[in-house]
Write a protein that holds these residues in place. Structure first.
Motif, PDB file in Angstrom:
ATOM      1  N   GLU A   1       0.842  -1.186   0.000  1.00  0.00           N
ATOM      2  CA  GLU A   1       0.000   0.000   0.000  1.00  0.00           C
ATOM      3  C   GLU A   1       0.876   1.234   0.000  1.00  0.00           C
ATOM      4  OE1 GLU A   1      -2.214  -0.464   3.581  1.00  0.00           O
ATOM      5  OE2 GLU A   1      -3.491  -2.024   2.771  1.00  0.00           O
TER       6      GLU A   1
ATOM      7  N   LYS B   1       3.615   1.630  -3.774  1.00  0.00           N
ATOM      8  CA  LYS B   1       2.936   0.368  -4.057  1.00  0.00           C
ATOM      9  C   LYS B   1       3.391  -0.271  -5.366  1.00  0.00           C
ATOM     10  CE  LYS B   1      -1.615  -1.666  -4.758  1.00  0.00           C
ATOM     11  NZ  LYS B   1      -3.046  -1.478  -4.683  1.00  0.00           N
ATOM     12  N   GLU B   2       3.386   0.490  -6.447  1.00  0.00           N
ATOM     13  CA  GLU B   2       3.758  -0.071  -7.743  1.00  0.00           C
ATOM     14  C   GLU B   2       5.223  -0.502  -7.765  1.00  0.00           C
ATOM     15  OE1 GLU B   2       2.206   2.988  -7.525  1.00  0.00           O
ATOM     16  OE2 GLU B   2       0.197   2.246  -8.020  1.00  0.00           O
ATOM     17  N   GLN B   3       6.101   0.320  -7.187  1.00  0.00           N
ATOM     18  CA  GLN B   3       7.523  -0.016  -7.153  1.00  0.00           C
ATOM     19  C   GLN B   3       7.760  -1.287  -6.340  1.00  0.00           C
ATOM     20  OE1 GLN B   3       6.336   3.069  -6.473  1.00  0.00           O
ATOM     21  NE2 GLN B   3       7.558   4.610  -7.509  1.00  0.00           N
TER      22      GLN B   3
ATOM     23  N   GLN C   1       5.608  -3.738  -5.714  1.00  0.00           N
ATOM     24  CA  GLN C   1       5.073  -4.901  -6.416  1.00  0.00           C
ATOM     25  C   GLN C   1       6.043  -5.357  -7.499  1.00  0.00           C
ATOM     26  OE1 GLN C   1       1.155  -3.374  -7.478  1.00  0.00           O
ATOM     27  NE2 GLN C   1       0.216  -4.634  -5.896  1.00  0.00           N
ATOM     28  N   ARG C   2       6.608  -4.405  -8.240  1.00  0.00           N
ATOM     29  CA  ARG C   2       7.568  -4.756  -9.289  1.00  0.00           C
ATOM     30  C   ARG C   2       8.843  -5.332  -8.678  1.00  0.00           C
ATOM     31  NH1 ARG C   2       8.405  -7.163 -13.757  1.00  0.00           N
ATOM     32  NH2 ARG C   2      10.136  -6.345 -14.943  1.00  0.00           N
TER      33      ARG C   2
END
Length: 100
Positions: free
Chosen positions: A74, A78-80, A82-83
């Protein structure tokens, strides 16, 4: 250690072909981190004690690498995260000592 150390060391293991993307993502998450070494599949960053709060997302990443864990990332990173979770094989954190 806090008196003589200069922060924390983050060791990241990933396939060599992903190392540049991992470095870029870590710098986005921890802008004050310093790339210490990028040797093959091992990437090492230092983060100063004064900027230790930037490490919070990295602990989430470590927790998420636990095979029995189901972490939902969260927040702003968040995107970084997850990657990064997809790219890295392992992450470790240790406190730097004066010898390092």
């Amino acid at each position: 250690k806090n008196i003589y150390g200069d922060g924390y060391r983050i060791n990241i293991l990933c396939p060599t072909k992903h190392s540049q993307e991992v470095i870029k993502l870590v710098k986005q998450i921890m802008p004050d981190s310093l790339l210490v070494d990028d040797s093959g599949s091992t990437i090492i960053f230092n983060i100063p004690l004064a900027k230790v709060k930037q490490m919070g997302p990295i602990f989430k990443l470590i927790q998420g690498k636990d095979k029995n864990s189901n972490i939902n990332f969260e927040g702003s990173a968040k995107e970084q995260l997850q990657r990064l979770s997809e790219l890295v094989n392992d992450v470790g954190v240790s406190q730097c000592t004066i010898e390092e």
